[in-house]
Design a protein around this motif. Structure first.
Motif, PDB file in Angstrom:
ATOM      1  N   UNK A  45      15.608 -95.001 -33.276  1.00 48.42           N
ATOM      2  CA  UNK A  45      15.144 -96.365 -32.940  1.00 48.42           C
ATOM      3  C   UNK A  45      16.260 -97.026 -32.586  1.00 48.42           C
ATOM      4  N   UNK A  46      17.356 -96.558 -33.280  1.00 46.36           N
ATOM      5  CA  UNK A  46      18.747 -97.391 -32.949  1.00 46.36           C
ATOM      6  C   UNK A  46      19.171 -97.048 -31.717  1.00 46.36           C
ATOM      7  N   UNK A  56       8.100-101.105 -41.244  1.00 44.66           N
ATOM      8  CA  UNK A  56       9.434-101.046 -41.129  1.00 44.66           C
ATOM      9  C   UNK A  56      10.028-101.310 -42.682  1.00 44.66           C
ATOM     10  N   UNK A  57       9.032-101.629 -43.561  1.00 41.11           N
ATOM     11  CA  UNK A  57       9.558-101.444 -44.962  1.00 41.11           C
ATOM     12  C   UNK A  57       9.193-102.716 -45.911  1.00 41.11           C
ATOM     13  N   UNK A  58       8.527-103.834 -45.349  1.00 35.33           N
ATOM     14  CA  UNK A  58       8.018-104.840 -46.011  1.00 35.33           C
ATOM     15  C   UNK A  58       6.737-105.468 -45.696  1.00 35.33           C
ATOM     16  N   UNK A 116      13.496-103.711 -38.985  1.00 32.06           N
ATOM     17  CA  UNK A 116      14.129-102.300 -39.807  1.00 32.06           C
ATOM     18  C   UNK A 116      15.504-102.553 -39.756  1.00 32.06           C
ATOM     19  N   UNK A 117      16.257-103.206 -38.856  1.00 24.32           N
ATOM     20  CA  UNK A 117      17.611-102.992 -39.211  1.00 24.32           C
ATOM     21  C   UNK A 117      18.043-104.076 -40.115  1.00 24.32           C
ATOM     22  N   UNK A 118      17.180-105.396 -40.283  1.00 24.86           N
ATOM     23  CA  UNK A 118      17.303-106.108 -41.316  1.00 24.86           C
ATOM     24  C   UNK A 118      16.945-105.852 -42.704  1.00 24.86           C
ATOM     25  N   UNK A 119      15.948-104.875 -42.693  1.00 23.98           N
ATOM     26  CA  UNK A 119      15.454-104.156 -43.972  1.00 23.98           C
ATOM     27  C   UNK A 119      16.298-102.968 -44.535  1.00 23.98           C
ATOM     28  N   UNK A 120      17.104-102.604 -43.385  1.00 32.40           N
ATOM     29  CA  UNK A 120      17.984-101.182 -43.954  1.00 32.40           C
ATOM     30  C   UNK A 120      17.113 -99.954 -43.601  1.00 32.40           C
TER      31      UNK A 120
END
Length: 168
Positions: A157-158, A102-104, A147-151
Motif C-alpha cells: 500500500x505504501x 486499517x486498525x481502528x 493506516x500510516x497514522x495507525x502504524x
C-alpha cells in the motif's frame, strides 16, 4: 441483451448464486469460481481497464486486480440494492467495495454500478461496471493515510501511495 426470456424467479436465483460465489471468492481470495460464472465468450466492460472478451481475459484481469493494492485490501463486494429487468434478462445493482480495517474499525469504501446480463444455466454473458475511478483512488488514499497514522500501513500500500497517491 439476450434473445431468451427468463422468469423473475430464475433471474433472482441466479443473482443470489452470483452474490454467494463472489462472497466466497472475496473470503478465499480464489477468483476462479467467480470467473467461471461467465459464459466462455463473456464480454466484460470495465471502464478503467477496458473491454475484455472471454473468460480467460477476465480471469487474468481479475487475478491481477484483486491480488494487488487496492484490490488486495478489499474484503467483500456486497450488493447494496438490485433491480431485476426481466425484459432484458439483466440485473442492475450497486456493489460496495469495502477495504479491510486499517486498525481502528474505520470503514473505507467505494461503490460501483454493475449491469449483468444473464445467459441461462447460471451463467452471465456480459457485465459492465460503471464507476468513477477517482472515487476508488480517493478511498485507497484515505485508507493509506489512516493506516500510516495507525502504524498499520503495509509495504504494498505504501508503494502504491508513493506511485499514485502523491507521497514522496
Amino acid at each position: 441483451m439476450t434473445s431468451r426470456t427468463f422468469s423473475r424467479e430464475e433471474l433472482a436465483e441466479a443473482f443470489a448464486q452470483f452474490e454467494a460465489t463472489v462472497e466466497r471468492a472475496a473470503q478465499t481470495r480464489n477468483w476462479d469460481p467467480w470467473v467461471d460464472q461467465y459464459t466462455p465468450d463473456v464480454t466484460y466492460v470495465e471502464h478503467a481497464a477496458g473491454t475484455m472478451h472471454g473468460r480467460e481475459e477476465v480471469r487474468a484481469w481479475i487475478w491481477k486486480t484483486m491480488e494487488s493494492f487496492p484490490g488486495s485490501h478489499m474484503t467483500a463486494f456486497p450488493s447494496l440494492w438490485s433491480v431485476i429487468d426481466e425484459a432484458t434478462g439483466r440485473i442492475i445493482c450497486e456493489l460496495d467495495n469495502p477495504m479491510r480495517d486499517p486498525g481502528d474499525g474505520t470503514i473505507i469504501s467505494a461503490t460501483n454500478i454493475s449491469i449483468l446480463t444473464y445467459a441461462g444455466d447460471g451463467l452471465w454473458s456480459r457485465q459492465e461496471d460503471v464507476y468513477n475511478p477517482l472515487r476508488f483512488a480517493k478511498a485507497a488514499r484515505k485508507w493509506c493515510e489512516k493506516a500510516r497514522e495507525l502504524g498499520t500501513l503495509d509495504p504494498e500500500a505504501e508503494a502504491w501511495m508513493r506511485q499514485y497517491g502523491g507521497w514522496r
